[in-house]
Design a protein around this motif. Structure first.
Motif, mmCIF file in Angstrom:
data_model
loop_
_atom_site.group_PDB
_atom_site.id
_atom_site.type_symbol
_atom_site.label_atom_id
_atom_site.label_comp_id
_atom_site.label_asym_id
_atom_site.label_seq_id
_atom_site.Cartn_x
_atom_site.Cartn_y
_atom_site.Cartn_z
ATOM 1 N N LEU A 65 0.837 -1.202 0.000
ATOM 2 C CA LEU A 65 0.000 0.000 0.000
ATOM 3 C C LEU A 65 0.874 1.254 0.000
ATOM 4 O O LEU A 65 0.625 2.194 -0.762
ATOM 5 C CB LEU A 65 -0.936 0.007 1.206
ATOM 6 C CG LEU A 65 -1.773 1.271 1.393
ATOM 7 C CD1 LEU A 65 -2.730 1.480 0.223
ATOM 8 C CD2 LEU A 65 -2.536 1.190 2.709
ATOM 9 N N PHE A 66 1.901 1.262 0.842
ATOM 10 C CA PHE A 66 2.804 2.414 0.898
ATOM 11 C C PHE A 66 3.538 2.598 -0.423
ATOM 12 O O PHE A 66 3.638 3.714 -0.942
ATOM 13 C CB PHE A 66 3.806 2.272 2.049
ATOM 14 C CG PHE A 66 4.743 3.431 2.132
ATOM 15 C CD1 PHE A 66 4.331 4.627 2.691
ATOM 16 C CD2 PHE A 66 6.026 3.345 1.617
ATOM 17 C CE1 PHE A 66 5.189 5.721 2.749
ATOM 18 C CE2 PHE A 66 6.882 4.428 1.670
ATOM 19 C CZ PHE A 66 6.470 5.617 2.240
ATOM 20 N N LEU A 67 4.061 1.513 -0.993
ATOM 21 C CA LEU A 67 4.799 1.585 -2.254
ATOM 22 C C LEU A 67 3.920 2.114 -3.375
ATOM 23 O O LEU A 67 4.283 3.064 -4.064
ATOM 24 C CB LEU A 67 5.353 0.201 -2.628
ATOM 25 C CG LEU A 67 6.139 0.125 -3.932
ATOM 26 C CD1 LEU A 67 7.452 0.887 -3.815
ATOM 27 C CD2 LEU A 67 6.407 -1.336 -4.292
ATOM 28 N N ARG A 68 2.755 1.515 -3.549
ATOM 29 C CA ARG A 68 1.894 1.942 -4.657
ATOM 30 C C ARG A 68 1.305 3.327 -4.409
ATOM 31 O O ARG A 68 1.209 4.148 -5.323
ATOM 32 C CB ARG A 68 0.826 0.904 -4.970
ATOM 33 C CG ARG A 68 -0.301 0.791 -4.029
ATOM 34 C CD ARG A 68 -1.405 -0.154 -4.565
ATOM 35 N NE ARG A 68 -2.675 0.233 -4.066
ATOM 36 C CZ ARG A 68 -3.255 -0.296 -2.985
ATOM 37 N NH1 ARG A 68 -2.676 -1.284 -2.345
ATOM 38 N NH2 ARG A 68 -4.422 0.149 -2.588
ATOM 39 N N GLY A 69 0.951 3.619 -3.158
ATOM 40 C CA GLY A 69 0.366 4.926 -2.847
ATOM 41 C C GLY A 69 1.363 6.060 -2.967
ATOM 42 O O GLY A 69 1.075 7.085 -3.592
ATOM 43 N N SER A 70 2.544 5.889 -2.396
ATOM 44 C CA SER A 70 3.537 6.968 -2.449
ATOM 45 C C SER A 70 4.058 7.167 -3.866
ATOM 46 O O SER A 70 4.208 8.301 -4.333
ATOM 47 C CB SER A 70 4.685 6.701 -1.476
ATOM 48 O OG SER A 70 5.326 5.480 -1.771
ATOM 49 N N GLY A 71 4.319 6.076 -4.587
ATOM 50 C CA GLY A 71 4.779 6.204 -5.975
ATOM 51 C C GLY A 71 3.733 6.881 -6.852
ATOM 52 O O GLY A 71 4.049 7.777 -7.638
ATOM 53 N N ALA A 72 2.486 6.460 -6.697
ATOM 54 C CA ALA A 72 1.409 7.024 -7.517
ATOM 55 C C ALA A 72 1.148 8.491 -7.169
ATOM 56 O O ALA A 72 0.955 9.319 -8.065
ATOM 57 C CB ALA A 72 0.137 6.198 -7.347
ATOM 58 N N LEU A 73 1.155 8.830 -5.882
ATOM 59 C CA LEU A 73 0.965 10.233 -5.492
ATOM 60 C C LEU A 73 2.095 11.109 -6.013
ATOM 61 O O LEU A 73 1.858 12.236 -6.465
ATOM 62 C CB LEU A 73 0.866 10.360 -3.973
ATOM 63 C CG LEU A 73 -0.479 10.024 -3.371
ATOM 64 C CD1 LEU A 73 -0.381 9.984 -1.840
ATOM 65 C CD2 LEU A 73 -1.538 11.020 -3.811
ATOM 66 N N PHE A 74 3.299 10.600 -5.938
ATOM 67 C CA PHE A 74 4.449 11.363 -6.419
ATOM 68 C C PHE A 74 4.347 11.617 -7.922
ATOM 69 O O PHE A 74 4.525 12.748 -8.384
ATOM 70 C CB PHE A 74 5.734 10.603 -6.073
ATOM 71 C CG PHE A 74 6.945 11.474 -6.016
ATOM 72 C CD1 PHE A 74 7.042 12.507 -5.107
ATOM 73 C CD2 PHE A 74 7.997 11.261 -6.879
ATOM 74 C CE1 PHE A 74 8.164 13.314 -5.049
ATOM 75 C CE2 PHE A 74 9.124 12.058 -6.837
ATOM 76 C CZ PHE A 74 9.212 13.084 -5.917
ATOM 77 N N LEU A 75 4.035 10.582 -8.689
ATOM 78 C CA LEU A 75 3.872 10.733 -10.143
ATOM 79 C C LEU A 75 2.734 11.694 -10.462
ATOM 80 O O LEU A 75 2.868 12.581 -11.306
ATOM 81 C CB LEU A 75 3.627 9.373 -10.794
ATOM 82 C CG LEU A 75 3.393 9.376 -12.298
ATOM 83 C CD1 LEU A 75 4.627 9.873 -13.044
ATOM 84 C CD2 LEU A 75 3.010 7.978 -12.775
ATOM 85 N N LEU A 76 1.619 11.538 -9.780
ATOM 86 C CA LEU A 76 0.454 12.398 -9.995
ATOM 87 C C LEU A 76 0.788 13.860 -9.688
ATOM 88 O O LEU A 76 0.496 14.751 -10.493
ATOM 89 C CB LEU A 76 -0.696 11.918 -9.104
ATOM 90 C CG LEU A 76 -1.979 12.731 -9.108
ATOM 91 C CD1 LEU A 76 -2.662 12.651 -10.464
ATOM 92 C CD2 LEU A 76 -2.918 12.231 -8.018
ATOM 93 N N TRP A 77 1.430 14.100 -8.557
ATOM 94 C CA TRP A 77 1.705 15.467 -8.101
ATOM 95 C C TRP A 77 2.765 16.156 -8.961
ATOM 96 O O TRP A 77 2.612 17.314 -9.344
ATOM 97 C CB TRP A 77 2.151 15.438 -6.642
ATOM 98 C CG TRP A 77 2.228 16.795 -6.029
ATOM 99 C CD1 TRP A 77 3.339 17.575 -5.887
ATOM 100 C CD2 TRP A 77 1.147 17.557 -5.503
ATOM 101 N NE1 TRP A 77 3.020 18.765 -5.295
ATOM 102 C CE2 TRP A 77 1.675 18.780 -5.046
ATOM 103 C CE3 TRP A 77 -0.221 17.316 -5.370
ATOM 104 C CZ2 TRP A 77 0.879 19.752 -4.464
ATOM 105 C CZ3 TRP A 77 -1.006 18.298 -4.793
ATOM 106 C CH2 TRP A 77 -0.454 19.495 -4.349
ATOM 107 N N VAL A 78 3.848 15.439 -9.275
ATOM 108 C CA VAL A 78 4.984 16.053 -9.969
ATOM 109 C C VAL A 78 4.761 16.139 -11.478
ATOM 110 O O VAL A 78 5.166 17.112 -12.112
ATOM 111 C CB VAL A 78 6.289 15.287 -9.653
ATOM 112 C CG1 VAL A 78 7.449 15.789 -10.489
ATOM 113 C CG2 VAL A 78 6.618 15.387 -8.170
#
Length: 128
Positions: free
Chosen positions: A12-25
């Motif tokens: 959950l942390f891996l997919r959530g943090s990676g996806a949020l980072f890609l989405l935000w940046v």
């Protein structure tokens, strides 16, 4: 905490943090400032700026949202990986490992999610 629960939290942390980072940046800036992004986006396959930008928005906005929710996670990783590979190997092949480290790290994250799957902490087990 048992090992299975720890693995699910880790995924959950891996997919959530990676996806949020890609989405935000990458994703939200393309969506919010669409007109300016049309003048900046690379079009390596000569599809036209609009189509290329919409494909990037699909991969960098919709796919991360699906991954965060845990819906069609492995399938949602594929467009992200395609955009990253095109960026790293076609658009910016001259980049050193140092210059391309962000892209390579995202490739590592989303390839890991593709291989491991979303874990059990998803919005719907039926569509994960």
């Amino acid at each position: 905490m048992n090992e299975s629960r720890s693995q699910d939290l880790g995924l959950l942390f891996l997919r959530g943090s990676g996806a949020l980072f890609l989405l935000w940046v990458h994703g939200l800036p393309k969506l919010i400032d669409y007109s300016e992004q049309l003048t900046l986006i690379e079009d390596p396959f000569h599809l036209g700026a609009h189509i290329t930008l919409w494909l990037a928005i699909f991969a960098e906005v919709l796919c991360p949202l699906l991954i965060i929710a845990g819906v069609l996670v492995r399938l949602a990783c594929l467009p992200i990986l395609a955009v990253l590979l095109i960026a790293m190997l076609v658009v910016h092949p001259q980049w050193s490992l140092f210059e391309g480290q962000f892209g390579w790290l995202l490739l590592i994250i989303f390839t890991s999610v593709l291989i491991a799957g979303p874990g059990r902490l998803v919005l719907s087990r039926r569509f994960s």
